[in-house]
Scaffold this motif. Structure first.
Motif, short mmCIF file in Angstrom:
data_model
loop_
_atom_site.label_atom_id
_atom_site.label_comp_id
_atom_site.label_asym_id
_atom_site.label_seq_id
_atom_site.Cartn_x
_atom_site.Cartn_y
_atom_site.Cartn_z
N ALA A 91 -1.82 5.84 -5.88
CA ALA A 91 -2.13 6.62 -4.69
C ALA A 91 -1.02 6.58 -3.65
N GLY A 92 0.05 5.84 -3.93
CA GLY A 92 1.15 5.75 -2.99
C GLY A 92 0.92 4.80 -1.84
N GLU A 93 0.01 3.82 -2.02
CA GLU A 93 -0.30 2.87 -0.96
C GLU A 93 0.40 1.53 -1.15
N LEU A 94 1.04 1.32 -2.31
CA LEU A 94 1.61 0.02 -2.64
C LEU A 94 2.93 0.22 -3.37
N GLU A 95 3.96 -0.51 -2.93
CA GLU A 95 5.24 -0.49 -3.63
C GLU A 95 5.27 -1.64 -4.64
N VAL A 96 5.68 -1.33 -5.86
CA VAL A 96 5.64 -2.30 -6.95
C VAL A 96 7.01 -2.37 -7.63
N GLU A 97 7.56 -3.57 -7.70
CA GLU A 97 8.79 -3.79 -8.45
C GLU A 97 8.43 -4.58 -9.72
N LEU A 98 8.26 -3.86 -10.83
CA LEU A 98 7.93 -4.52 -12.09
C LEU A 98 9.18 -5.20 -12.64
#
Length: 259
Positions: A91-98
């Motif tokens: 939803a574009g609410e969280l930035e994630v660096e996998l």
């Protein structure tokens, strides 16, 4: 000798500000600093960046902070057990660096050892090294932030990608035993990521199930020396949940063929 014990988990996390970066120990739901996470939640701290192998589950661990929108960005390896995590990311609410799991572990260890970056074969020839891995989406589903390409060099005829180490503001860890000087002993699977997060944090806070006096721990059995730990809080009765409980069905065979 410095007595690093603080009275409560609330006191231990009281100076963690909004926007802080946190390395949080544990593996799945094993060895996670439940008391410290809950104290941080109770304090209302928000806009956090977390570094953790996973981000808890929907109602436990870091998932408690995530559910209330307290986490802005996370660096993680495995995030498949949390539906709210997936919802926020898409939803574009969280930035994630996998990050590959071994690379994440080494990023933390290297940070604690004062090594700014290192080369690894993990991720070469993928979006990890070439860039373009989605880190954040727009509300319409398009990619708002993507990873940048990383430096790749050849050593001994093989390619390796340059990874920068991690040095977060705080490390939050859970240990089976600790003394007043901050020396820690972890139990079994809790060894995964807890010692690394303890090394990496600029200020490391340890919750311990058992608090002992200096000299009671066998020096050869100490997993994290007190030099890496700034605060210790006793948390003897924290709940330990099982991520996936599997039981044997009634009448199910337990032996080999014919039994």
């Amino acid at each position: 000798m410095i007595n690093k014990v603080v009275a409560t988990a609330a006191e231990a996390v009281a100076d963690i500000p909004d926007g802080a970066s946190l390395a949080v120990g544990g593996f799945g739901l094993c060895g996670i600093p439940v008391a410290l996470i809950q104290a941080l939640h109770d304090a209302g701290t928000t806009d956090l960046e977390t570094i953790s192998n996973n981000c808890g589950v929907d109602d436990w661990g870091l998932g408690v902070l995530l559910a209330d929108g307290r986490i802005r960005r996370t660096i993680s390896s495995y995030v498949g057990e949390n539906k709210e995590f997936a919802r926020q990311f898409l939803a574009g609410e969280l930035e994630v660096e996998l990050t590959p799991q071994g690379t994440l572990a080494e990023k933390l260890r290297a940070g604690g050892a004062g090594i700014p970056a290192f080369y690894t074969a993990a991720g070469v020839g993928t979006q990890i090294s070439e860039g373009g891995l989605p880190r954040m989406y727009d509300a319409d589903g398009s990619v708002a932030v993507a990873s940048e390409p990383k430096e790749v060099r050849s050593f001994g005829g093989a390619d390796y990608v340059l990874e920068e180490s991690l040095r977060p503001d705080f490390g939050l860890v859970h240990a089976a035993k600790g003394d007043r000087l901050g020396n820690l002993v972890f139990h079994a699977t809790a060894m995964n990521f807890n010692p690394l997060c303890a090394m990496a944090g600029k200020i490391t806070i340890a919750e311990v199930e058992e608090l002992v006096e200096p000299g009671e721990l066998d020096p050869q059995q100490i997993h994290t020396p007190g030099i890496f730990v700034q605060r210790v809080v006793l948390a003897p009765d924290v709940e330990k949940r099982i991520e996936k409980r599997t039981v044997q069905l009634t009448g199910q065979a337990t032996g080999g063929a014919g039994k």
